[in-house]
Design an enzyme around this catalytic site. Sequence first.
Site, mmCIF file in Angstrom:
data_model
loop_
_atom_site.group_PDB
_atom_site.id
_atom_site.type_symbol
_atom_site.label_atom_id
_atom_site.label_comp_id
_atom_site.label_asym_id
_atom_site.label_seq_id
_atom_site.Cartn_x
_atom_site.Cartn_y
_atom_site.Cartn_z
ATOM 1 N N ARG A 75 -1.211 0.436 -7.551
ATOM 2 C CA ARG A 75 -1.129 1.351 -8.376
ATOM 3 C C ARG A 75 0.068 1.933 -8.679
ATOM 4 N NH1 ARG A 75 -4.657 4.599 -4.012
ATOM 5 N NH2 ARG A 75 -3.280 3.557 -2.663
ATOM 6 N N ASP A 96 2.580 -1.685 -4.533
ATOM 7 C CA ASP A 96 1.117 -1.337 -4.496
ATOM 8 C C ASP A 96 0.534 -1.858 -5.826
ATOM 9 O OD1 ASP A 96 -1.397 0.399 -4.477
ATOM 10 O OD2 ASP A 96 -0.301 1.636 -2.738
ATOM 11 N N GLY A 132 -0.297 4.936 -0.876
ATOM 12 C CA GLY A 132 -1.613 5.220 -0.217
ATOM 13 C C GLY A 132 -1.080 6.648 0.659
ATOM 14 N N GLN A 133 -2.011 7.280 1.256
ATOM 15 C CA GLN A 133 -1.780 8.478 2.236
ATOM 16 C C GLN A 133 -0.392 8.309 3.012
ATOM 17 O OE1 GLN A 133 -4.314 9.598 5.256
ATOM 18 N NE2 GLN A 133 -3.317 11.737 5.616
ATOM 19 N N TYR A 151 -15.275 -1.237 8.252
ATOM 20 C CA TYR A 151 -13.820 -1.073 8.461
ATOM 21 C C TYR A 151 -13.205 -1.473 9.682
ATOM 22 C CZ TYR A 151 -9.416 1.966 8.570
ATOM 23 O OH TYR A 151 -7.979 2.208 8.757
ATOM 24 N N GLY A 158 0.802 -1.285 -0.049
ATOM 25 C CA GLY A 158 -0.037 0.012 -0.056
ATOM 26 C C GLY A 158 0.798 1.066 -0.092
ATOM 27 N N ILE A 165 -5.118 10.933 10.183
ATOM 28 C CA ILE A 165 -3.846 11.345 9.978
ATOM 29 C C ILE A 165 -4.118 12.361 8.945
ATOM 30 C CG2 ILE A 165 -1.600 10.713 9.069
ATOM 31 C CD1 ILE A 165 -2.302 9.213 11.409
HETATM 32 N N1 SER Z 1 -8.461 7.877 8.862
HETATM 33 C C1 SER Z 1 -9.230 6.567 8.896
HETATM 34 C C2 SER Z 1 -10.565 6.676 8.194
HETATM 35 O O1 SER Z 1 -11.283 7.553 8.569
HETATM 36 C C3 SER Z 1 -9.281 5.974 10.377
HETATM 37 O O2 SER Z 1 -8.440 4.853 10.297
HETATM 38 O O3 SER Z 1 -11.100 5.686 7.823
#
Ligand code: SER
Length: 318
Positions: free
Chosen positions: A36, A34, A11-12, A142, A8, A172
């Site tokens: 991508r 990744d 990703g961010q 999630y 990953g 984050i």
């Molecule tokens: N930043 C994440 C989300 O909002 C939380 O783990 O899904």
Amino acid sequence: MTMILITGASGQIGTDLTLELRRRYGDRNVVATDVRHPRNPEMEQGLYEFLDVMDPEGLRLLIEQYNVDTIFHLAAILSAVAERTPVRAWQVNTWGTVNVLDTVRRTQVSRVFVPSSIAAFGPTTPLDKTPQDTIQRPNAMYGITKVATELLGDYYYEKFGVDCRGVRLPGIISYKTPPGGGTTDYAIDMIAHAVRHEPYVCYLRADTSLDMMYMPDALHACIGVMEADGAKLRHRNAFNVTAMQFTPEQLAEKLTSHFPDFQWSIEVDPIRQAIADSWPNSMDDSAARKEWDWTPKYDLSAMTADMIEHVSKQIHDE
Ligand code: SER
């Protein structure tokens, strides 16, 4: 950690983590992977491989090819997207993690990082000063996958000795790579709109308090727990870590002190609001502070000032 593989990586968090690990451990000692292509041009300056975490054989081949001894497994589907595609989120987040842990157990990899999240809590969890060990009954997919992967990490450690470590990350905040479909993303969007002198429509209620963290502290948390002396870790996996708590209203107030013309309004998205309401208002991260010296550096004021500086520079360079 001498040869590190990241899943990953586009990703961010993956982008910033890859660049920081390359800086610390050397460009030739970090393999970014990744499904991508890299979105950030800086990523192309080091090792970059295609890897789908649903393909354990592909992972095994890369581990052998590069003699990998450490993995940061970041590939996951975030909270808002997971509510739209729950089965896919279950597959990628839990099966992806089983694939990584089970491959680690069969190879020479000695340590693996699997992040958890504030999402691993739920509506019946104490939401203020949320303890390290407490009720975890999330009601969004999630979070369900995050509880499952926390348990998998413990299981693989206890049963097979796989040194699986992790932290429960809050929202984050960063500027290099945009987040992909989380609930906490509003904070980044609000800052970007304020810097651009554009009005912002927030999808969470003004009084929704959430734990947040600026990217440099998140990197410090992810790398810190992996570099920690294993003998001192009682929890090892899924440490609460936080740096600040704020509501949309408090962030908007802070932004207005930098941009007095900043305008914002609210149009609640019921799906993301329900997710945010079930997450802690503030986590207790004393176990991480005690077991491996975790301390964050950025509070709301320091993070906002630094974000404004970097986002302004990005806009200037566009
Ligand atoms: N930043 C994440 C989300 O909002 C939380 O783990 O899904």
